[in-house]
Design a protein around this motif. Structure first.
Motif, PDB file in Angstrom:
ATOM      1  N   ASP A   3      24.467   8.858  -2.944  1.00 14.92           N
ATOM      2  CA  ASP A   3      23.754   7.621  -2.650  1.00 14.92           C
ATOM      3  C   ASP A   3      24.820   6.512  -2.642  1.00 14.92           C
ATOM      4  O   ASP A   3      25.329   6.137  -3.691  1.00 14.92           O
ATOM      5  CB  ASP A   3      22.741   7.407  -3.792  1.00 14.92           C
ATOM      6  CG  ASP A   3      21.867   6.200  -3.582  1.00 14.92           C
ATOM      7  OD1 ASP A   3      21.943   5.580  -2.511  1.00 14.92           O
ATOM      8  OD2 ASP A   3      21.098   5.873  -4.504  1.00 14.92           O
ATOM      9  N   THR A  58      26.477   4.432  -7.948  1.00 16.14           N
ATOM     10  CA  THR A  58      26.308   5.560  -7.028  1.00 16.14           C
ATOM     11  C   THR A  58      25.618   6.695  -7.778  1.00 16.14           C
ATOM     12  O   THR A  58      25.501   6.663  -9.009  1.00 16.14           O
ATOM     13  CB  THR A  58      27.635   6.042  -6.413  1.00 16.14           C
ATOM     14  OG1 THR A  58      27.343   6.942  -5.332  1.00 16.14           O
ATOM     15  CG2 THR A  58      28.501   6.757  -7.427  1.00 16.14           C
ATOM     16  N   SER A  59      25.163   7.687  -7.039  1.00 16.27           N
ATOM     17  CA  SER A  59      24.469   8.823  -7.653  1.00 16.27           C
ATOM     18  C   SER A  59      24.644  10.054  -6.783  1.00 16.27           C
ATOM     19  O   SER A  59      24.688   9.960  -5.558  1.00 16.27           O
ATOM     20  CB  SER A  59      22.979   8.493  -7.798  1.00 16.27           C
ATOM     21  OG  SER A  59      22.244   9.654  -8.117  1.00 16.27           O
ATOM     22  N   TYR A  88      23.848   9.506 -12.406  1.00 16.19           N
ATOM     23  CA  TYR A  88      23.925   8.158 -11.824  1.00 16.19           C
ATOM     24  C   TYR A  88      25.035   7.442 -12.568  1.00 16.19           C
ATOM     25  O   TYR A  88      25.130   7.549 -13.794  1.00 16.19           O
ATOM     26  CB  TYR A  88      22.595   7.438 -12.041  1.00 16.19           C
ATOM     27  CG  TYR A  88      22.620   5.944 -11.796  1.00 16.19           C
ATOM     28  CD1 TYR A  88      22.283   5.415 -10.553  1.00 16.19           C
ATOM     29  CD2 TYR A  88      22.963   5.055 -12.821  1.00 16.19           C
ATOM     30  CE1 TYR A  88      22.291   4.045 -10.334  1.00 16.19           C
ATOM     31  CE2 TYR A  88      22.982   3.685 -12.600  1.00 16.19           C
ATOM     32  CZ  TYR A  88      22.639   3.180 -11.358  1.00 16.19           C
ATOM     33  OH  TYR A  88      22.654   1.823 -11.141  1.00 16.19           O
ATOM     34  N   VAL A  94      19.878  11.348 -14.091  1.00 12.77           N
ATOM     35  CA  VAL A  94      18.887  10.920 -13.096  1.00 12.77           C
ATOM     36  C   VAL A  94      17.492  11.417 -13.470  1.00 12.77           C
ATOM     37  O   VAL A  94      16.487  10.737 -13.240  1.00 12.77           O
ATOM     38  CB  VAL A  94      19.282  11.417 -11.686  1.00 12.77           C
ATOM     39  CG1 VAL A  94      18.130  11.259 -10.692  1.00 12.77           C
ATOM     40  CG2 VAL A  94      20.519  10.667 -11.181  1.00 12.77           C
ATOM     41  N   SER A 124      18.028   2.729  -7.575  1.00 13.06           N
ATOM     42  CA  SER A 124      18.405   4.076  -7.171  1.00 13.06           C
ATOM     43  C   SER A 124      17.213   4.998  -7.475  1.00 13.06           C
ATOM     44  O   SER A 124      16.895   5.259  -8.632  1.00 13.06           O
ATOM     45  CB  SER A 124      19.650   4.514  -7.946  1.00 13.06           C
ATOM     46  OG  SER A 124      20.002   5.836  -7.614  1.00 13.06           O
ATOM     47  N   SER A 140      14.822   8.455  -7.362  1.00 15.53           N
ATOM     48  CA  SER A 140      14.817   9.915  -7.277  1.00 15.53           C
ATOM     49  C   SER A 140      13.361  10.355  -7.249  1.00 15.53           C
ATOM     50  O   SER A 140      12.446   9.524  -7.330  1.00 15.53           O
ATOM     51  CB  SER A 140      15.538  10.532  -8.472  1.00 15.53           C
ATOM     52  OG  SER A 140      14.789  10.343  -9.652  1.00 15.53           O
TER      53      SER A 140
END
Lengths: 350, 350
Positions: free
Chosen positions: A51, A70-71, A76, A104, B58, B60
């Motif tokens: 991501d 970012t992930s 993450y 995450v 972010s 998921s």
């Protein structure tokens, strides 16, 4: 007042500056640079699944504060980093940084760490990992132009990953060169302080530029750069800050981390928006070619990207337990009944 | 291995969960809610000067991790917060949070703190600060619909700031109501557990909705809401999550924090994009009217905004030193010579 012991889930490992230095010495700086480069290369190879959020910047008259998240879908990470050129005059760091890694699946942080030292290490590891793939065969001499905080890390990473034998140092400030030469003594490199940028480039197959000039400077002019070299351009890393003459860019095959960011911050801000560049991850996965002949000039226009920080955070997470280089921070409230936050607070005052 | 003592500049005060609970008890929960409301009101009054970056999310399949930054030009703050509804089943918090305050002039962090408890406090302080301005005169009875983690904080903040005397509790899960009633015993409120949402609203001039329903639910139907009340809608706080029947929205004058965010996350996601709403800060500065008559329904459609976290971070920064509720974290590398990061690392291994 009671001191309830927080549950494991409430505790986040924290790596202080002192712990990070202990970790470096526990592992050894060269093995750590190699390990970081392995993690970074592994993440470059799975570049597409990340991501890739653009960095979130808060600008002021004197500097910038950025968040770089970012992930990879499992973890993450983000880095907090500031950039304040005037800080040096006040005895402060221009750049300080810390970072966080989280799960995450639960959203729970799993690592908080200093990243000023870690960023220096990951920047050098990235440069050397890229040079390993792009520099001409047998390259063993580097010109290190700009002898500030990054220069020794770059030199050692090139030694550890690319077999560098000689580093030729130059800086407009002779004291910076003296400092770098002193720090690099006894570490297995032939260290040659030079009187000019031209001298430092004599016989060098790798040219690293990492100066602190704040404006569009011309550290390298076109006639200084011969054919067949690899240029590792680190210092052009924000809008309005570049180091290379445009003519060099036109003679080079240019490799970048993330074009959307590099076109704003890197050397290529001097070129047209559609000037061809290669995303370096594609060289690693075989989607694009790296160096194809001996006379080619390869240029890594590096600005630093969130995925490199993510790799570094993963590396630290995986290595602190053996070394014991962390403390547990009571960062997360974790009541026995998730709905009873108030009761937890109330009982703490009983 | 030496243990160099970091300089003051390298150290960042850290407030753990345990320290935050100690701070709450040192100050007292009601004085702290009043103090937080003062800071939040002060920041709402200077709303226009804030750098209002949208939150950076972010996503998921199972949750979201967000960074919420803002700055007033002197200080910069951000909150890390996750939202994982399925966490509760695993014995984890749905939401955990921590935050950081930094000096814009140097980029150096000046405070790192847990924010799970602090967010509960600032959310309640914000609700009560708004109700103080919008609720009908003499309001002393609140329906508290949804008796989860936020309910006791809301009740005490309304007592401390608005003179609430009676709270009428209702939740679809009687155990949540039992928990809230038990926690609120002996804190100076008349606490009335109710058998239905309708019962809880009997005679209430303030109606607070804060349920955990994940979808567009109708916790309040139109015929349940009489004229003249103030509705404090907390639970509709993400896309696809609302609590009020649209007809109630059409009968109400709607006040919001930041329309760009509320139209995506709040109750008003059920309305047209151009439905008129009032930014609450304009009520405080006199740019817009608040409550204008006794029969009017006022609705605070609250989703939580970065400026409220910023105010809370400022409050904590200003109060931990008296209370001694922090430790110093060695978070920032601070070599004597800013260019000599490598030397600092090297000497640590000597």
């Amino acid at each position: 007042m009671t001191n309830p012991i927080p549950s494991d889930k409430a505790l986040v490992p924290f790596v202080s500056v002192d712990h990070m230095m202990k970790l470096v010495h526990h592992i050894g700086i060269e093995p750590m640079l190699i390990g970081l480069a392995d993690y970074i290369e592994a993440d470059f190879k799975r570049w597409e699944l990340f991501d890739k959020t653009p960095r979130v910047a808060s600008h002021s008259d004197v500097g910038v504060i950025e968040l770089m998240p970012t992930s990879d879908g499992e973890a993450y990470g983000f880095k907090y980093v500031n950039g304040h050129p005037k800080n040096t005059k006040e005895g402060l760091q221009t750049v300080t940084a810390f970072g966080l890694l989280a799960d995450v699946d639960t959203g729970y942080p799993v690592l908080l760490t200093e990243m000023t030292i870690l960023t220096a290490l990951r920047t050098a590891a990235t440069s050397a990992m890229v040079a390993k793939h792009l520099a001409p065969k047998g390259a063993d001499t580097m010109a290190m132009i700009g002898n500030g905080a990054q220069s020794e890390f770059q030199s050692l990473a090139m030694k550890a990953l690319c077999g560098l034998k000689t580093v030729q140092l130059w800086d407009s400030d002779p004291k910076a060169t003296e400092k770098a030469a002193r720090n690099l003594q006894g570490l297995g490199l032939n260290v040659v302080p030079c009187a000019s940028a031209e001298d430092s480039m004599e016989g060098a197959q790798i040219i690293t530029t990492c100066t602190a000039d704040k404006q569009c400077a011309t550290i390298l002019t076109d006639n200084m750069v011969g054919e067949g070299v690899h240029i590792n351009a680190i210092g052009g890393d924000c809008p309005g800050k570049t180091e290379l003459a445009p003519a060099i860019l036109h003679r080079s095959d240019i490799f970048v981390e993330y074009p959307e960011q590099t076109r704003i911050e890197g050397e290529i801000q001097q070129l047209d928006d559609d000037h061809p560049v290669t995303e370096f991850w594609q060289v690693l996965t075989g989607k694009a070619k790296g160096r194809t002949d001996d006379r080619q000039i390869t240029l890594f226009d590096s600005v630093g990207f969130a995925i490199e920080d993510f790799s570094a955070l993963r590396y630290v997470r995986d290595h602190i337990h053996d070394a014991g280089c962390f403390i547990e921070l009571d960062l997360l409230a974790d009541p026995d009944d998730p709905r009873d936050l108030f009761g937890m607070v109330q009982r703490a005052g009983a």
